[in-house]
Design an enzyme around this catalytic site. Structure first.
Site, PDB file in Angstrom:
ATOM      1  CB  ALA A 106      -1.033   0.010   1.274  1.00  0.00           C
ATOM      2  CB  ALA A 134      -0.656   6.802   1.792  1.00  0.00           C
ATOM      3  CB  SER A 135       0.125  11.640   0.325  1.00  0.00           C
ATOM      4  OG  SER A 135      -0.189  11.803   1.674  1.00  0.00           O
ATOM      5  CB  VAL A 136       2.816  10.940   4.933  1.00  0.00           C
ATOM      6  CG1 VAL A 136       3.905  10.932   5.982  1.00  0.00           C
ATOM      7  CG2 VAL A 136       2.255  12.133   4.444  1.00  0.00           C
ATOM      8  CB  ALA A 137       4.130   6.296   5.177  1.00  0.00           C
ATOM      9  CG  ASP A 147      -8.169   9.207   8.055  1.00  0.00           C
ATOM     10  OD1 ASP A 147      -9.021   9.220   7.639  1.00  0.00           O
ATOM     11  OD2 ASP A 147      -6.764   8.817   7.649  1.00  0.00           O
ATOM     12  CE  LYS A 171       1.996   5.226   7.938  1.00  0.00           C
ATOM     13  NZ  LYS A 171       0.514   5.383   8.584  1.00  0.00           N
TER      14      LYS A 171
END
Length: 191
Positions: A11, A13-16, A166, A32
């Protein structure tokens, strides 16, 4: 510390991004990992947002909110997401708030594999709720998932005073044992 780490992320995402790994002890974990250079990118973005907010505040006094305060709040929140130890502490706190028989779960944190830039977590298996349509869940199963998620967040908010901020399908797994697992605990709120 690892026997293996999968190079291709499971997976992103924008940060990790998240990678499956096997620890030296043979345990399957998820790492992560912050993206290289993300701090510099976010700091640059925050400077731009702060300048825009200051310009808006100077030229629009009729707004029902303070744009500078909004950007400051967002800036603090995003900086917490750049310290994966913060997310690990949140995850531990959420799991500590569970009671026996609870139908939700939070992954175990592997502190020996965790740094500010890397978070080691128990690998969660089951149905990632982004795939709920493909899983052909019955109406009763979907209602149960919603009930567990709502109960967990409301209990965190109203009883514990610390809640996962979230909880969307990308951050939820229906585990094989029927529990609902919350992941990505970097964003949390306090009451």
């Amino acid at each position: 510390k690892f026997e293996s780490i999968e190079e291709v992320p499971m997976a992103a995402a924008s940060v990790a991004q998240a990678h499956r790994a096997v620890s030296k002890g043979g345990e399957r974990v998820v790492l992560k990992i912050l993206r290289p250079g993300i701090e510099k990118t976010i700091n640059s973005d925050m400077e731009i947002l702060k300048a825009i907010a200051a310009w808006i505040a100077k030229h629009r006094q009729d707004l029902p909110f303070d744009p500078v305060a909004v950007v400051d709040e967002f800036s603090g929140s995003i900086k917490n997401e750049l310290d994966l130890m913060h997310e690990g502490r949140n995850t531990d706190k959420f799991r500590a708030g569970l009671v026996e028989g609870e139908e939700s779960w939070f992954p175990n944190v592997h502190w020996d594999l965790t740094t500010r830039r890397v978070l080691g977590l128990q690998e969660i298996t089951g149905l990632h709720l982004t795939d709920w349509r493909k899983a052909n869940l019955s109406k009763a199963e979907r209602a149960r998932i919603v009930r567990i998620g709502a109960y967990t967040v409301l209990r965190q908010t109203l009883e514990i005073g610390f809640f996962h901020a979230d909880p969307h399908p990308g951050n939820l797994f229906l585990m094989e044992d029927g529990r609902l697992c919350f992941i990505d605990c970097g964003m949390a709120g306090r009451v």
